[in-house]
Design an enzyme around this catalytic site. Sequence first.
Site, PDB file in Angstrom:
ATOM      1  N   LYS A  26      -0.542   3.309  -3.956  1.00  0.00           N
ATOM      2  CA  LYS A  26      -0.396   3.205  -5.413  1.00  0.00           C
ATOM      3  C   LYS A  26      -0.458   4.592  -6.081  1.00  0.00           C
ATOM      4  O   LYS A  26      -0.846   5.582  -5.445  1.00  0.00           O
ATOM      5  CB  LYS A  26      -1.487   2.270  -5.952  1.00  0.00           C
ATOM      6  CG  LYS A  26      -1.349   0.824  -5.428  1.00  0.00           C
ATOM      7  CD  LYS A  26      -2.324  -0.124  -6.129  1.00  0.00           C
ATOM      8  CE  LYS A  26      -2.198  -1.536  -5.590  1.00  0.00           C
ATOM      9  NZ  LYS A  26      -3.012  -2.510  -6.371  1.00  0.00           N
TER      10      LYS A  26
ATOM     11  N   TYR B 235       5.057  -8.338  -8.827  1.00  0.00           N
ATOM     12  CA  TYR B 235       3.781  -9.020  -9.056  1.00  0.00           C
ATOM     13  C   TYR B 235       3.953 -10.321  -9.848  1.00  0.00           C
ATOM     14  O   TYR B 235       3.006 -10.783 -10.495  1.00  0.00           O
ATOM     15  CB  TYR B 235       2.828  -8.086  -9.796  1.00  0.00           C
ATOM     16  CG  TYR B 235       2.164  -7.047  -8.903  1.00  0.00           C
ATOM     17  CD1 TYR B 235       1.361  -7.432  -7.834  1.00  0.00           C
ATOM     18  CD2 TYR B 235       2.319  -5.684  -9.141  1.00  0.00           C
ATOM     19  CE1 TYR B 235       0.741  -6.488  -7.026  1.00  0.00           C
ATOM     20  CE2 TYR B 235       1.698  -4.732  -8.343  1.00  0.00           C
ATOM     21  CZ  TYR B 235       0.904  -5.146  -7.282  1.00  0.00           C
ATOM     22  OH  TYR B 235       0.278  -4.213  -6.488  1.00  0.00           O
TER      23      TYR B 235
ATOM     24  N   ASN C 282      -6.736   0.901  -7.176  1.00  0.00           N
ATOM     25  CA  ASN C 282      -7.393   0.611  -5.894  1.00  0.00           C
ATOM     26  C   ASN C 282      -6.606   1.104  -4.679  1.00  0.00           C
ATOM     27  O   ASN C 282      -6.722   0.559  -3.585  1.00  0.00           O
ATOM     28  CB  ASN C 282      -7.764  -0.869  -5.797  1.00  0.00           C
ATOM     29  CG  ASN C 282      -6.553  -1.782  -5.701  1.00  0.00           C
ATOM     30  OD1 ASN C 282      -5.438  -1.360  -5.930  1.00  0.00           O
ATOM     31  ND2 ASN C 282      -6.787  -3.038  -5.362  1.00  0.00           N
TER      32      ASN C 282
ATOM     33  N   HIS D  63      -1.801  -1.459  -1.816  1.00  0.00           N
ATOM     34  CA  HIS D  63      -1.491  -2.892  -1.802  1.00  0.00           C
ATOM     35  C   HIS D  63      -1.083  -3.263  -0.393  1.00  0.00           C
ATOM     36  O   HIS D  63      -0.444  -2.473   0.304  1.00  0.00           O
ATOM     37  CB  HIS D  63      -0.325  -3.207  -2.758  1.00  0.00           C
ATOM     38  CG  HIS D  63       0.252  -4.586  -2.543  1.00  0.00           C
ATOM     39  ND1 HIS D  63      -0.308  -5.703  -3.095  1.00  0.00           N
ATOM     40  CD2 HIS D  63       1.285  -5.011  -1.766  1.00  0.00           C
ATOM     41  CE1 HIS D  63       0.389  -6.769  -2.700  1.00  0.00           C
ATOM     42  NE2 HIS D  63       1.352  -6.372  -1.897  1.00  0.00           N
TER      43      HIS D  63
ATOM     44  N   GLU E 143       8.043  -9.706   0.283  1.00  0.00           N
ATOM     45  CA  GLU E 143       7.788  -8.381  -0.293  1.00  0.00           C
ATOM     46  C   GLU E 143       8.624  -7.294   0.388  1.00  0.00           C
ATOM     47  O   GLU E 143       9.093  -6.355  -0.273  1.00  0.00           O
ATOM     48  CB  GLU E 143       6.296  -8.049  -0.189  1.00  0.00           C
ATOM     49  CG  GLU E 143       5.442  -8.952  -1.087  1.00  0.00           C
ATOM     50  CD  GLU E 143       3.975  -8.606  -1.051  1.00  0.00           C
ATOM     51  OE1 GLU E 143       3.211  -9.256  -1.783  1.00  0.00           O
ATOM     52  OE2 GLU E 143       3.561  -7.694  -0.293  1.00  0.00           O
TER      53      GLU E 143
HETATM   54  P1  CMP Z   1      -2.985  -5.846  -5.191  1.00  0.00           P
HETATM   55  O1  CMP Z   1      -3.289  -6.141  -3.766  1.00  0.00           O
HETATM   56  O2  CMP Z   1      -1.959  -4.821  -5.437  1.00  0.00           O
HETATM   57  O3  CMP Z   1      -2.557  -7.218  -5.907  1.00  0.00           O
HETATM   58  C1  CMP Z   1      -2.717  -7.408  -7.312  1.00  0.00           C
HETATM   59  C2  CMP Z   1      -3.552  -6.359  -7.940  1.00  0.00           C
HETATM   60  O4  CMP Z   1      -4.098  -6.686  -9.204  1.00  0.00           O
HETATM   61  C3  CMP Z   1      -4.738  -6.054  -7.077  1.00  0.00           C
HETATM   62  O5  CMP Z   1      -4.337  -5.386  -5.915  1.00  0.00           O
HETATM   63  C4  CMP Z   1      -5.615  -5.246  -8.061  1.00  0.00           C
HETATM   64  O6  CMP Z   1      -5.311  -3.868  -8.043  1.00  0.00           O
HETATM   65  C5  CMP Z   1      -5.217  -5.808  -9.425  1.00  0.00           C
HETATM   66  N1  CMP Z   1      -6.304  -6.527 -10.072  1.00  0.00           N
HETATM   67  C6  CMP Z   1      -6.887  -6.197 -11.238  1.00  0.00           C
HETATM   68  N2  CMP Z   1      -7.851  -7.078 -11.570  1.00  0.00           N
HETATM   69  C7  CMP Z   1      -7.889  -7.997 -10.575  1.00  0.00           C
HETATM   70  C8  CMP Z   1      -8.685  -9.153 -10.327  1.00  0.00           C
HETATM   71  N3  CMP Z   1      -9.644  -9.557 -11.184  1.00  0.00           N
HETATM   72  N4  CMP Z   1      -8.459  -9.866  -9.189  1.00  0.00           N
HETATM   73  C9  CMP Z   1      -7.486  -9.489  -8.327  1.00  0.00           C
HETATM   74  N5  CMP Z   1      -6.694  -8.402  -8.505  1.00  0.00           N
HETATM   75  C10 CMP Z   1      -6.904  -7.654  -9.619  1.00  0.00           C
END
Ligand code: CMP
Length: 140
Positions: free
Chosen positions: A10, A50, A113, A116, A127
């Site tokens: 990311k 998403y 974070n 992904h 995906e």
């Molecule tokens: P990712 O695996 O990219 O999939 C969706 C993303 O939404 C997740 O990682 C997080 O970075 C983001 N996100 C933000 N808030 C939440 C939450 N409460 N629960 C899950 N994903 C979240």
Amino acid sequence: ALERTLSIIKPDAVAKNVIGEIYTRFEKAGLKVVASKMKQLSRAEAEGFYAVHRERPFFNALVEFMISGPVMIQVLQGENAMQKNRDLMGATNPKEAAAGTIRADFADSIDANAVHGSDSVENAAIEIAYFFPATDVYAR
Ligand code: CMP
């Protein structure tokens, strides 16, 4: 089983200049990079990727974050690639991620974070096809 999964480094981790360190973790775990590209996602691309989260309260923040800078997108191939990548990443919330995982080491928040990874083999196929035509995935 021999699987493929989609991984995205990311914008936060690209900005931290840790693409190589993250690729090293994939390779040391036996995962091969069989497709990759750096890309600035458009809003429409991020929203489409998403789409399953469209009704979640964090959707807009997630899209804003994912278009805040270039991402590195790769297909990882190996035995149990989907779960192996998820084990390397650690929990979605870096505060809950186990020591030594990518998110524990490089992520700052649940939004920023670092990575992904597909959450099922079925979603991995969807995906991967979203970002890579089949001819751009090299089954080496
Ligand atoms: P990712 O695996 O990219 O999939 C969706 C993303 O939404 C997740 O990682 C997080 O970075 C983001 N996100 C933000 N808030 C939440 C939450 N409460 N629960 C899950 N994903 C979240």
